[in-house]
Design a protein around this motif. Structure first.
Motif, short mmCIF file in Angstrom:
data_model
loop_
_atom_site.label_atom_id
_atom_site.label_comp_id
_atom_site.label_asym_id
_atom_site.label_seq_id
_atom_site.Cartn_x
_atom_site.Cartn_y
_atom_site.Cartn_z
N VAL A 36 0.83 -1.20 0.00
CA VAL A 36 0.00 0.00 0.00
C VAL A 36 0.87 1.25 0.00
O VAL A 36 1.96 1.27 0.57
CB VAL A 36 -0.96 0.01 1.22
CG1 VAL A 36 -0.19 0.07 2.53
CG2 VAL A 36 -1.97 1.14 1.14
N ILE A 37 0.37 2.26 -0.67
CA ILE A 37 0.91 3.62 -0.57
C ILE A 37 -0.18 4.40 0.12
O ILE A 37 -1.26 4.63 -0.46
CB ILE A 37 1.25 4.21 -1.95
CG1 ILE A 37 2.25 3.31 -2.68
CG2 ILE A 37 1.81 5.63 -1.80
CD1 ILE A 37 2.47 3.68 -4.14
N THR A 38 0.06 4.77 1.36
CA THR A 38 -0.98 5.41 2.17
C THR A 38 -1.19 6.86 1.75
O THR A 38 -0.37 7.45 1.03
CB THR A 38 -0.61 5.38 3.67
OG1 THR A 38 0.58 6.16 3.86
CG2 THR A 38 -0.39 3.96 4.15
N THR A 39 -2.27 7.44 2.26
CA THR A 39 -2.59 8.84 1.97
C THR A 39 -1.42 9.74 2.36
O THR A 39 -1.07 10.66 1.62
CB THR A 39 -3.85 9.25 2.75
OG1 THR A 39 -4.91 8.34 2.43
CG2 THR A 39 -4.28 10.66 2.44
N LEU A 42 1.58 9.57 -0.19
CA LEU A 42 1.38 9.96 -1.58
C LEU A 42 2.22 11.15 -2.03
O LEU A 42 2.85 11.07 -3.09
CB LEU A 42 -0.11 10.22 -1.85
CG LEU A 42 -0.98 8.98 -1.94
CD1 LEU A 42 -2.46 9.36 -1.98
CD2 LEU A 42 -0.62 8.15 -3.15
N PRO A 43 2.27 12.27 -1.28
CA PRO A 43 3.07 13.41 -1.77
C PRO A 43 4.54 13.06 -2.00
O PRO A 43 5.12 13.42 -3.04
CB PRO A 43 2.92 14.46 -0.66
CG PRO A 43 1.67 14.09 0.04
CD PRO A 43 1.58 12.59 -0.04
N GLU A 44 5.15 12.34 -1.06
CA GLU A 44 6.55 11.97 -1.21
C GLU A 44 6.74 10.98 -2.37
O GLU A 44 7.71 11.07 -3.12
CB GLU A 44 7.10 11.36 0.07
CG GLU A 44 8.58 11.04 -0.04
CD GLU A 44 9.16 10.45 1.24
OE1 GLU A 44 10.34 10.09 1.20
OE2 GLU A 44 8.45 10.35 2.25
N ALA A 45 5.81 10.05 -2.53
CA ALA A 45 5.90 9.08 -3.62
C ALA A 45 5.85 9.78 -4.98
O ALA A 45 6.62 9.46 -5.88
CB ALA A 45 4.78 8.05 -3.50
#
Length: 114
Positions: A36-39, A42-45
């Motif tokens: 999972v890529i959590t909420t 997301l910005p860093e990803a």
């Protein structure tokens, strides 16, 4: 093997495991069968994917020597242009951006670790 990325808010995309591995590693994720890529992530990803795509663009294409000893650059032939990391990352970046706008999360799933 395919990896499916599913947004909690905006849809899904699929890509080959080799590409998914490269993209997930660039954002610091393990390439497990599920993740999972959590909420909050997301910005860093999104930032890391954009940086990886930009760095990949900045590196010159690899050159090779053909059978006749002539040097050639990958991409000399219009039919042989490789698809760059930026092009491969674009659909995932878009999915992450849409998901971020709706404050969702992104799951990935594959048949096994990759």
């Amino acid at each position: 093997m395919l990896v499916k990325f599913t947004s909690s808010t905006s849809g899904q995309i699929m890509m080959f495991a080799a590409v998914a591995r490269q993209l997930l590693e660039s954002i610091g994720k393990d390439c497990s069968a599920r993740g999972v890529i959590t909420t909050e992530q997301l910005p860093e990803a999104i930032t890391r994917l954009r940086q990886a795509a930009a760095e990949h663009k900045a590196t010159p294409p690899a050159s090779s020597v053909d059978d006749a000893g002539r040097a050639s650059t990958v991409g000399d032939d219009d039919d042989a242009r490789p698809v760059g990391l930026g092009q491969r990352a674009f659909p995932l970046i878009e999915l992450l951006q849409w998901t971020q706008q709706e404050e969702g999360f992104v799951l990935w799933e594959a048949e096994r670790d990759f």
